[in-house]
Design a protein around this motif. Structure first.
Motif, PDB file in Angstrom:
ATOM      1  N   ALA A 154       0.486 -13.027 -10.040  1.00  0.00           N
ATOM      2  CA  ALA A 154       0.873 -13.070  -8.633  1.00  0.00           C
ATOM      3  C   ALA A 154       2.025 -12.095  -8.436  1.00  0.00           C
ATOM      4  CB  ALA A 154       1.280 -14.479  -8.215  1.00  0.00           C
ATOM      5  N   VAL A 155       1.831 -11.124  -7.550  1.00  0.00           N
ATOM      6  CA  VAL A 155       2.798 -10.032  -7.390  1.00  0.00           C
ATOM      7  C   VAL A 155       3.078  -9.816  -5.901  1.00  0.00           C
ATOM      8  CG1 VAL A 155       3.240  -7.585  -7.805  1.00  0.00           C
ATOM      9  CG2 VAL A 155       1.890  -8.897  -9.450  1.00  0.00           C
ATOM     10  N   SER A 156       4.326  -9.521  -5.588  1.00  0.00           N
ATOM     11  CA  SER A 156       4.709  -9.135  -4.231  1.00  0.00           C
ATOM     12  C   SER A 156       5.427  -7.801  -4.292  1.00  0.00           C
ATOM     13  CB  SER A 156       5.627 -10.193  -3.614  1.00  0.00           C
ATOM     14  OG  SER A 156       5.996  -9.834  -2.292  1.00  0.00           O
ATOM     15  N   LEU A 157       5.015  -6.872  -3.452  1.00  0.00           N
ATOM     16  CA  LEU A 157       5.598  -5.535  -3.418  1.00  0.00           C
ATOM     17  C   LEU A 157       6.118  -5.224  -2.010  1.00  0.00           C
ATOM     18  CD1 LEU A 157       2.746  -3.664  -5.337  1.00  0.00           C
ATOM     19  CD2 LEU A 157       4.940  -4.421  -6.281  1.00  0.00           C
ATOM     20  N   PRO A 158       7.179  -4.426  -1.899  1.00  0.00           N
ATOM     21  CA  PRO A 158       7.747  -4.105  -0.580  1.00  0.00           C
ATOM     22  C   PRO A 158       6.915  -3.051   0.152  1.00  0.00           C
ATOM     23  CG  PRO A 158       8.973  -2.959  -2.280  1.00  0.00           C
ATOM     24  CD  PRO A 158       7.963  -3.830  -3.004  1.00  0.00           C
ATOM     25  N   LEU A 159       5.637  -3.372   0.359  1.00  0.00           N
ATOM     26  CA  LEU A 159       4.707  -2.417   0.963  1.00  0.00           C
ATOM     27  C   LEU A 159       4.073  -2.977   2.235  1.00  0.00           C
ATOM     28  CD1 LEU A 159       2.886  -1.109  -2.265  1.00  0.00           C
ATOM     29  CD2 LEU A 159       4.827  -0.070  -1.055  1.00  0.00           C
ATOM     30  N   GLY A 160       4.857  -3.705   3.007  1.00  0.00           N
ATOM     31  CA  GLY A 160       4.362  -4.227   4.274  1.00  0.00           C
ATOM     32  C   GLY A 160       4.219  -3.128   5.313  1.00  0.00           C
ATOM     33  N   ALA A 161       3.296  -3.330   6.251  1.00  0.00           N
ATOM     34  CA  ALA A 161       3.004  -2.299   7.244  1.00  0.00           C
ATOM     35  C   ALA A 161       4.196  -2.013   8.162  1.00  0.00           C
ATOM     36  CB  ALA A 161       1.785  -2.710   8.064  1.00  0.00           C
ATOM     37  N   ALA A 162       4.920  -3.051   8.568  1.00  0.00           N
ATOM     38  CA  ALA A 162       6.077  -2.835   9.438  1.00  0.00           C
ATOM     39  C   ALA A 162       7.206  -2.136   8.684  1.00  0.00           C
ATOM     40  CB  ALA A 162       6.574  -4.166   9.996  1.00  0.00           C
ATOM     41  N   ARG A 163       7.454  -2.572   7.468  1.00  0.00           N
ATOM     42  CA  ARG A 163       8.516  -1.976   6.658  1.00  0.00           C
ATOM     43  C   ARG A 163       8.270  -0.484   6.432  1.00  0.00           C
ATOM     44  NH1 ARG A 163      11.842  -4.159   2.387  1.00  0.00           N
ATOM     45  NH2 ARG A 163      10.631  -6.093   2.437  1.00  0.00           N
ATOM     46  N   LEU A 164       7.054  -0.126   6.040  1.00  0.00           N
ATOM     47  CA  LEU A 164       6.752   1.271   5.736  1.00  0.00           C
ATOM     48  C   LEU A 164       6.760   2.131   6.988  1.00  0.00           C
ATOM     49  CD1 LEU A 164       3.922   0.832   3.080  1.00  0.00           C
ATOM     50  CD2 LEU A 164       6.356   1.280   2.695  1.00  0.00           C
ATOM     51  N   THR A 165       6.290   1.575   8.098  1.00  0.00           N
ATOM     52  CA  THR A 165       6.340   2.318   9.362  1.00  0.00           C
ATOM     53  C   THR A 165       7.780   2.611   9.745  1.00  0.00           C
ATOM     54  OG1 THR A 165       4.287   1.271  10.111  1.00  0.00           O
ATOM     55  CG2 THR A 165       5.685   2.269  11.796  1.00  0.00           C
ATOM     56  N   ARG A 166       8.622   1.595   9.621  1.00  0.00           N
ATOM     57  CA  ARG A 166      10.043   1.745   9.972  1.00  0.00           C
ATOM     58  C   ARG A 166      10.756   2.731   9.067  1.00  0.00           C
ATOM     59  NH1 ARG A 166      12.520  -3.369   8.275  1.00  0.00           N
ATOM     60  NH2 ARG A 166      12.801  -2.246   6.313  1.00  0.00           N
ATOM     61  N   ASP A 167      10.484   2.673   7.765  1.00  0.00           N
ATOM     62  CA  ASP A 167      11.263   3.432   6.788  1.00  0.00           C
ATOM     63  C   ASP A 167      10.692   4.803   6.445  1.00  0.00           C
ATOM     64  OD1 ASP A 167      12.896   1.231   6.694  1.00  0.00           O
ATOM     65  OD2 ASP A 167      12.127   0.493   4.775  1.00  0.00           O
ATOM     66  N   ARG A 168       9.363   4.996   6.616  1.00  0.00           N
ATOM     67  CA  ARG A 168       8.753   6.194   6.033  1.00  0.00           C
ATOM     68  C   ARG A 168       7.844   6.992   6.963  1.00  0.00           C
ATOM     69  NH1 ARG A 168       9.502   6.682   0.559  1.00  0.00           N
ATOM     70  NH2 ARG A 168      10.639   4.936  -0.365  1.00  0.00           N
ATOM     71  N   LEU A 169       7.628   6.519   8.170  1.00  0.00           N
ATOM     72  CA  LEU A 169       6.820   7.281   9.118  1.00  0.00           C
ATOM     73  C   LEU A 169       7.646   7.565  10.368  1.00  0.00           C
ATOM     74  CD1 LEU A 169       3.344   5.490   8.890  1.00  0.00           C
ATOM     75  CD2 LEU A 169       4.050   7.628   7.783  1.00  0.00           C
ATOM     76  N   ASP A 170       7.733   8.817  10.737  1.00  0.00           N
ATOM     77  CA  ASP A 170       8.563   9.215  11.876  1.00  0.00           C
ATOM     78  C   ASP A 170       7.710  10.030  12.843  1.00  0.00           C
ATOM     79  OD1 ASP A 170      10.710   9.639  13.524  1.00  0.00           O
ATOM     80  OD2 ASP A 170      11.513  11.313  12.359  1.00  0.00           O
ATOM     81  N   GLY A 171       7.566   9.533  14.051  1.00  0.00           N
ATOM     82  CA  GLY A 171       6.761  10.244  15.038  1.00  0.00           C
ATOM     83  C   GLY A 171       5.559   9.423  15.460  1.00  0.00           C
ATOM     84  N   ASP A 172       4.986   9.785  16.583  1.00  0.00           N
ATOM     85  CA  ASP A 172       3.864   9.036  17.136  1.00  0.00           C
ATOM     86  C   ASP A 172       2.824   9.998  17.716  1.00  0.00           C
ATOM     87  OD1 ASP A 172       2.262   6.987  18.071  1.00  0.00           O
ATOM     88  OD2 ASP A 172       3.438   6.682  19.903  1.00  0.00           O
ATOM     89  N   PRO A 173       1.852  10.411  16.907  1.00  0.00           N
ATOM     90  CA  PRO A 173       1.606  10.037  15.514  1.00  0.00           C
ATOM     91  C   PRO A 173       2.538  10.794  14.566  1.00  0.00           C
ATOM     92  CG  PRO A 173      -0.055  11.606  16.227  1.00  0.00           C
ATOM     93  CD  PRO A 173       0.775  11.291  17.445  1.00  0.00           C
ATOM     94  N   PRO A 174       2.713  10.289  13.351  1.00  0.00           N
ATOM     95  CA  PRO A 174       3.604  10.953  12.395  1.00  0.00           C
ATOM     96  C   PRO A 174       2.983  12.235  11.859  1.00  0.00           C
ATOM     97  CG  PRO A 174       2.513   9.100  11.356  1.00  0.00           C
ATOM     98  CD  PRO A 174       2.143   9.047  12.807  1.00  0.00           C
ATOM     99  N   PRO A 175       3.798  13.160  11.358  1.00  0.00           N
ATOM    100  CA  PRO A 175       3.260  14.409  10.792  1.00  0.00           C
ATOM    101  C   PRO A 175       2.476  14.154   9.509  1.00  0.00           C
ATOM    102  CG  PRO A 175       5.612  14.231  10.369  1.00  0.00           C
ATOM    103  CD  PRO A 175       5.271  13.111  11.312  1.00  0.00           C
ATOM    104  N   LYS A 176       1.577  15.072   9.208  1.00  0.00           N
ATOM    105  CA  LYS A 176       0.748  14.936   8.005  1.00  0.00           C
ATOM    106  C   LYS A 176       1.596  14.839   6.743  1.00  0.00           C
ATOM    107  CE  LYS A 176      -3.358  17.316   9.796  1.00  0.00           C
ATOM    108  NZ  LYS A 176      -4.279  18.467   9.627  1.00  0.00           N
ATOM    109  N   SER A 177       2.749  15.515   6.745  1.00  0.00           N
ATOM    110  CA  SER A 177       3.608  15.477   5.560  1.00  0.00           C
ATOM    111  C   SER A 177       4.124  14.060   5.297  1.00  0.00           C
ATOM    112  CB  SER A 177       4.784  16.437   5.726  1.00  0.00           C
ATOM    113  OG  SER A 177       5.529  16.117   6.898  1.00  0.00           O
TER     114      SER A 177
END
Length: 310
Positions: A154-177
């Motif tokens: 049983a494993v839990s990883l900090p890979l939730g959709a809200a967390r990653l959107t907040r921390d690692r995706l910038d823009g709407d839609p985000p750039p390909k990079s």
């Protein structure tokens, strides 16, 4: 008995009321959601903001009022990653207890994975054989595997959709990079856990739960929610690749217009798709089966098991 289950998650505060007893399927009687998006209400220091705390208190007060009006014998209240990971978690929990009279129990990530696995096992039964279970939440990704009701891994990883959107995706839609960088990051996080899951035995069924997976499956052509919980829903890797490609080019507002995508979570769809695809690739999975039961049902089932003990 009538049980209320209050789930304080990263996206919503959800009250589910069921009539249940040992050996029977819990029967839903009432469901109420408040979309707080706590995972996005953090300050620069990782603390839940005053506004987030205020909204949480109001939501819990309302949930307690509804549970009382519906004559619940008990209310099981728990919080997951948004509260668990907040730097001011203890202060927020103390405030909730003082102002609402509700003692929120914070589940560990491993407990989330184990309880979700229990719910999936009970829904599918023993004929499902060796299971792997995946659950993408707002703050974390839970994974579990095994042949019994209690998973071997049983494993839990900090890979939730809200967390990653907040921390690692910038823009709407985000750039390909950003999209490419996020996929690389998620791949790296999944390598070791995927090996552990597969070491538990070759899976007979690979099952996914959560709103994120239901949304992705619906976008890929699975049956709508109106078809009911027993409709068989699958998500295959080819369909997911197509979904990921088109949501990566859409704004959140445009995504929210699509069937199966909620307005409050539309902006998280791309991150959820990236995590789902990476998890399937890491595990070598071509098809996922969706299960309607998840963490809340697992909490109910575990409580009923405890009540039946001599």
């Amino acid at each position: 008995m009538r049980l209320g289950v209050l789930d304080v998650g990263s996206n919503t505060v959800h009250l589910l009321v069921v009539d249940a007893h040992r050996g029977a399927q819990p029967t839903p009687q009432h469901s109420d959601k408040h979309e707080l998006r706590l995972a996005e209400q953090l300050d620069a220091h990782g603390r839940i903001t005053q506004r987030g705390s205020d909204n949480l208190v109001r939501a819990v007060i309302e949930a307690r009022r509804q549970a009382k009006a519906l004559e619940c014998d008990d209310m099981l209240a728990f919080a997951t990653s948004a509260v668990r990971d907040a730097r001011n978690s203890s202060q927020v929990l103390e405030r909730v207890a003082l102002e609402t009279g509700v003692d929120l129990q914070v589940l560990s990530g491993e407990d989330e994975a184990r309880l979700t696995f229990l719910a999936v096992r009970r829904w599918l039964g023993w004929s499902a054989g060796n299971l792997i279970c995946l659950d993408i939440g707002g703050g974390s990704l839970e994974l579990a595997a095994g042949p019994d009701e209690d998973p071997i891994v049983a494993v839990s990883l900090p890979l939730g959709a809200a967390r990653l959107t907040r921390d690692r995706l910038d823009g709407d839609p985000p750039p390909k990079s950003d999209v490419a960088a996020l996929r690389e990051y998620v791949d790296a996080q999944l390598r070791a856990p995927a090996r552990r899951l597969l070491a538990a035995g070759t899976p007979d069924r690979v099952v996914a739960t959560s709103k994120t997976f239901r949304t992705l499956a619906r976008l890929a052509g699975a049956a709508p929610s109106s078809a009911g919980p027993r409709a068989r829903r699958l998500l295959n890797r080819t369909g997911l690749a197509q979904v990921t490609a088109f949501v990566s080019r859409m704004t959140a507002a445009d995504l929210a217009e699509l069937d199966g995508v909620s307005v409050g979570r539309a902006h998280q769809t791309l991150a959820g798709a990236i995590v789902a695809a990476a998890a399937m690739d890491a595990l070598g999975i071509e098809v996922l089966e969706l299960c309607p039961w998840a963490l809340r049902e697992g909490v109910i089932l575990r409580r009923l098991d405890w009540l039946s003990q001599p």
